[in-house]
Scaffold this motif. Structure first.
Motif, mmCIF file in Angstrom:
data_model
loop_
_atom_site.group_PDB
_atom_site.id
_atom_site.type_symbol
_atom_site.label_atom_id
_atom_site.label_comp_id
_atom_site.label_asym_id
_atom_site.label_seq_id
_atom_site.Cartn_x
_atom_site.Cartn_y
_atom_site.Cartn_z
ATOM 1 N N ALA A 187 0.484 -1.188 -0.068
ATOM 2 C CA ALA A 187 0.533 0.177 -0.192
ATOM 3 C C ALA A 187 0.716 1.268 -0.192
ATOM 4 C CB ALA A 187 -0.900 -0.443 1.183
ATOM 5 N N VAL A 188 0.527 2.228 -0.827
ATOM 6 C CA VAL A 188 1.127 3.292 -0.988
ATOM 7 C C VAL A 188 0.796 4.253 -1.825
ATOM 8 C CG1 VAL A 188 2.898 4.142 -2.595
ATOM 9 C CG2 VAL A 188 3.039 1.810 -2.605
ATOM 10 N N PRO A 189 0.607 5.442 -0.809
ATOM 11 C CA PRO A 189 0.151 6.783 -0.715
ATOM 12 C C PRO A 189 -0.221 7.711 -2.023
ATOM 13 C CG PRO A 189 1.689 7.336 0.697
ATOM 14 C CD PRO A 189 2.210 5.678 0.694
ATOM 15 N N LEU A 190 -0.992 8.096 -2.789
ATOM 16 C CA LEU A 190 -0.690 8.681 -3.806
ATOM 17 C C LEU A 190 -0.397 9.846 -3.141
ATOM 18 C CD1 LEU A 190 -1.152 9.626 -7.350
ATOM 19 C CD2 LEU A 190 -3.605 9.736 -6.348
ATOM 20 N N VAL A 191 0.773 10.306 -3.468
ATOM 21 C CA VAL A 191 1.554 12.510 -2.931
ATOM 22 C C VAL A 191 1.407 13.618 -4.063
ATOM 23 C CG1 VAL A 191 2.727 11.158 -2.003
ATOM 24 C CG2 VAL A 191 3.624 11.569 -3.943
ATOM 25 N N ALA A 192 1.482 12.840 -5.722
ATOM 26 C CA ALA A 192 1.575 14.203 -6.511
ATOM 27 C C ALA A 192 0.890 13.486 -8.174
ATOM 28 C CB ALA A 192 2.502 14.106 -6.917
ATOM 29 N N ILE A 193 0.039 14.371 -9.068
ATOM 30 C CA ILE A 193 0.201 13.853 -9.721
ATOM 31 C C ILE A 193 0.391 15.063 -11.448
ATOM 32 C CG2 ILE A 193 -2.652 14.413 -11.991
ATOM 33 C CD1 ILE A 193 -4.073 13.204 -9.017
ATOM 34 N N TYR A 194 0.647 14.799 -11.905
ATOM 35 C CA TYR A 194 1.772 15.054 -13.255
ATOM 36 C C TYR A 194 1.092 14.933 -14.889
ATOM 37 C CZ TYR A 194 3.625 10.519 -14.110
ATOM 38 O OH TYR A 194 3.858 9.002 -14.483
ATOM 39 N N ASP A 195 1.823 15.687 -15.480
ATOM 40 C CA ASP A 195 0.840 15.554 -16.855
ATOM 41 C C ASP A 195 2.294 16.086 -17.548
ATOM 42 O OD1 ASP A 195 -0.779 15.550 -18.811
ATOM 43 O OD2 ASP A 195 -1.343 17.515 -18.688
#
Length: 475
Positions: A187-195
């Motif tokens: 289990a790993v946290p979603l820390v960022a969203i990129y484009d």
């Protein structure tokens, strides 16, 4: 005198202008087509290089095709078993000292099932140091959240991938992989969203995460670097003791006085021991950026020669080889498209060639008259060759100029694509052109070549005709 007669004959015949226009049009189409292909090829390369491949990738020498996604053997490829780079410490030191390698980042790869609370999908895991990786991949821009810090856990997803999973920053995602009757979960946290700066379906398959997570889910041995931090003699004596219990055999109550021969371990020694194993050497690839992208081929050749001399089981490859089968299939599609255009242009040049042939055959009576009044075969040959070359030369210049103008017009039109296939094929959403001097030279040379070969066969036939018969119009 010869050139004057040839030029005068060209001007006096209307067919000459038709031939020049035919050749000029074919040259123009060739210049425009090459300008589009060069621009799109450059666009695709820039997209891949600045998104995940870099200029050069160092990978293990492997019996099967190997990309950043794993074993690329068709049908039977196993993306779960990748060889490690070895010897990593020596390779790392070599790249740091290389004058043409400006920067590089290691990567460990794997494939797993990624799931959120609502959706799940297969993904390609790229385990990388976040800050270092993002500094090399300039087309990636963070739109939400922050990358993980080295030593912490985290996932970064593209905007499209996050939308497909219905995940947002702060959610906990889960990697899962099954092998036989066993499975591993992380289990790993979603820390960022990129484009990405350019849309590409290949990029949407990638999940960036911390290297430790990839090694754990793929059950990789986390080997430490051979470049260890030196420990003090006290710590080495302590760690090399045969029986650790003997160290405490004579221990007394804490209130008792401390013996003068006790082993003293400082906080610096403890931190040095811990940090000595924090720099892992378990990596599958090293992604490199160079100071001069125009000479990547020479650099790859030089690197591979050095690797062979040092007997390292690794190899350097370009961006296309490291991008996987999808990029290769895209290259094949572009190649087929190019061949189709070349066939069309070839047909046009055949028409031009036939026009030149007919032009010479129509002059049999003129050639016979010239021979009857004393012109020898050599003079007639030179005059016909001069006429054809002059027409081809003028047509080549006009065609190149029209090609440059046409390329500029295509760029100014700002032709856009919405289809994802076309976006990948042409390397972006907008069609651009790039006119290069080598392409102009090749198009002009082709014009001259056509002019040279078009008159040979019909002229030989014309010269073999009897002058009297030629004057009477015998073909």
């Amino acid at each position: 005198m010869l050139l004057y007669l040839a030029f005068k004959n060209i001007i006096s015949k209307k067919s000459s202008f038709v031939i020049i226009l035919f050749i000029a049009f074919a040259v123009m189409m060739l210049v425009v087509t090459n300008a589009i292909f060069d621009s799109t090829e450059q666009g695709v390369q820039e997209t891949f290089v600045s998104s995940f491949t870099g200029d050069i990738v160092i990978r293990p020498a492997y019996k099967s095709p190997l990309s950043l996604f794993g074993d690329e053997t068709p049908v039977t490829g196993k993306l779960t078993e990748l060889p490690m780079l070895a010897p990593y410490s020596e390779i790392n030191s070599f790249l740091q000292e290389h004058p043409l390698i400006t920067d590089f980042v290691p990567q460990v790869s794997g494939m797993a099932q990624l799931s959120s609370d609502e959706e799940e999908t297969k993904c390609y895991m790229f385990g990388v140091p976040a800050e270092k990786y993002l500094s090399l991949m300039t087309s990636i821009s963070i739109v939400e959240g922050q990358p993980w810090i080295d030593g912490e856990k985290g996932i970064m997803l593209s905007q499209k991938y996050a939308e497909s999973l219905k995940a947002k920053v702060g959610d906990t995602l889960q990697f899962a992989i099954s092998e036989g009757f066993s499975s591993r979960l992380r289990a790993v946290p979603l820390v960022a969203i990129y484009d990405y700066s350019v849309e590409n379906s290949i990029l949407d398959k990638i999940v960036l995460t911390n290297p430790e997570t990839v090694r754990a889910i793929m059950d990789m041995a986390d080997l430490s670097s051979s470049d260890k931090v030196e420990l003090s003699e006290n710590v080495e004596d302590l760690l090399s003791a045969d029986d650790l219990d003997s160290l405490f055999s004579d221990a007394e109550d804490l209130t008792d006085s401390v013996h003068t021969d006790e082993i003293i371990i400082s906080q610096e020694d403890i931190e040095a021991y811990q940090n000595s194993y924090s720099d892992s050497s378990s990596w599958n690839f090293i992604i490199c950026r160079t100071s001069d992208s125009k000479h990547v081929k020479k650099l790859i050749k030089s690197l591979n020669a050095t690797f062979r001399e040092k007997d390292w089981p690794i190899e350097a490859v370009n961006w296309r080889s490291s991008a996987g089968n999808t990029a290769f299939y895209l290259y094949i599609l572009r190649l087929i498209f190019n061949i189709g255009i070349i066939i069309i242009l070839g047909a046009g040049f055949i028409v031009v060639n036939n026009t030149l042939v007919i032009n010479v055959l129509d002059r049999i009576r003129e050639i016979g008259t010239m021979r009857a009044i004393g012109a020898n075969k050599r003079f007639i040959t030179k005059e016909c060759a001069a006429e054809t070359i002059i027409m081809a030369f003028i047509a080549g210049i006009i065609g190149c100029l029209l090609g440059i103008i046409g390329s500029v017009v295509v760029s100014r039109l700002q032709i856009t694509f919405s289809n994802s296939f076309l976006i990948q094929l042409f390397g972006g959403t907008v069609l651009h052109t790039s006119v290069r001097l080598p392409n102009l030279i090749s198009a002009f040379s082709l014009s001259i070549f056509i002019g040279l070969i078009a008159w040979i066969y019909p002229l030989i036939n014309a010269l073999h005709v009897n002058p009297v018969e030629a004057m009477q119009g015998v073909k």
